[in-house]
Motif scaffolding. Structure first.
Motif, PDB file in Angstrom:
ATOM      1  N   LEU A 158      39.821  33.421  45.344  1.00 24.96           N
ATOM      2  CA  LEU A 158      40.385  34.003  44.127  1.00 24.96           C
ATOM      3  C   LEU A 158      40.015  35.469  44.042  1.00 24.96           C
ATOM      4  O   LEU A 158      39.103  35.937  44.722  1.00 24.96           O
ATOM      5  N   GLU A 159      40.763  36.188  43.209  1.00 29.23           N
ATOM      6  CA  GLU A 159      40.418  37.554  42.832  1.00 29.23           C
ATOM      7  C   GLU A 159      40.194  37.558  41.330  1.00 29.23           C
ATOM      8  O   GLU A 159      40.885  36.863  40.592  1.00 29.23           O
ATOM      9  N   VAL A 160      39.248  38.371  40.894  1.00 31.05           N
ATOM     10  CA  VAL A 160      38.955  38.505  39.467  1.00 31.05           C
ATOM     11  C   VAL A 160      38.638  39.974  39.189  1.00 31.05           C
ATOM     12  O   VAL A 160      38.031  40.656  40.017  1.00 31.05           O
ATOM     13  N   ARG A 161      39.124  40.457  38.043  1.00 32.57           N
ATOM     14  CA  ARG A 161      38.834  41.850  37.665  1.00 32.57           C
ATOM     15  C   ARG A 161      37.332  42.083  37.628  1.00 32.57           C
ATOM     16  O   ARG A 161      36.589  41.271  37.084  1.00 32.57           O
ATOM     17  N   ARG A 162      36.933  43.216  38.151  1.00 33.35           N
ATOM     18  CA  ARG A 162      35.505  43.583  38.128  1.00 33.35           C
ATOM     19  C   ARG A 162      34.973  43.590  36.693  1.00 33.35           C
ATOM     20  O   ARG A 162      33.831  43.222  36.441  1.00 33.35           O
ATOM     21  N   SER A 163      35.814  43.953  35.727  1.00 36.79           N
ATOM     22  CA  SER A 163      35.382  44.036  34.332  1.00 36.79           C
ATOM     23  C   SER A 163      35.348  42.687  33.616  1.00 36.79           C
ATOM     24  O   SER A 163      34.815  42.588  32.516  1.00 36.79           O
TER      25      SER A 163
END
Length: 154
Positions: free
Chosen positions: A109-114
């Motif tokens: 998965l990818e997730v926003r750093r914020s």
């Protein structure tokens, strides 16, 4: 916040659920998927599953895309009024069961750093950061935000 503690009904989702997924999406994300994103995912054969409450209203979902022996988690959301009550963890368990049933070796998965809250949920579920995609997500004022790439193996 009103507690909605229930035993959710887990089910496969389809085109009839797109409008409700879109409403949840617009509630919880600063840059939500569009109706077209959901429709294109379902048209492409990606899988979507979710939870319905006792009135059979959808309140949580995930969308996944198989890539060979790996599952790519594209979207995961819980309606704001159901957050903080354990439903994300419960839905994550359903995702893991699906992964095992279909014999996928890992979930990516990818997730926003914020998105610190989501990162915490994913880490608590056994995902580990494996990289960064620079400028992956749109952000405010025509800026871009990095994505943390995470993986969980079976």
């Amino acid at each position: 916040m009103e507690l909605k503690l229930i035993t959710p009904h887990y089910c496969k989702l389809g085109f009839a659920d797109v409008d409700r997924m879109l409403r949840i999406e617009e509630q919880v994300y600063t840059h939500p998927w569009s109706r077209g994103n959901f429709a294109d995912s379902l048209s492409s054969g990606y899988e979507a599953y979710g939870f319905r409450n006792v009135e059979l209203d959808l309140f949580a979902y995930f969308v996944v895309m198989p890539i060979l022996d790996e599952l790519h988690l594209l979207n995961f959301a819980v309606d704001l009024s159901y957050q903080g009550q354990g439903y994300a963890k419960l839905l994550m368990g359903k995702l893991f069961a699906y992964t095992n049933e279909q014999a996928y070796s890992s979930i990516l998965l990818e997730v926003r750093r914020s998105n610190v809250r989501a990162i915490s949920v994913y880490e608590g579920a056994g995902f580990a950061a494996i990289g960064v995609r620079k400028g992956y997500y749109p952000a405010h004022d025509n800026q871009r935000e990095d994505a943390i790439v995470m993986r969980r193996t079976r």
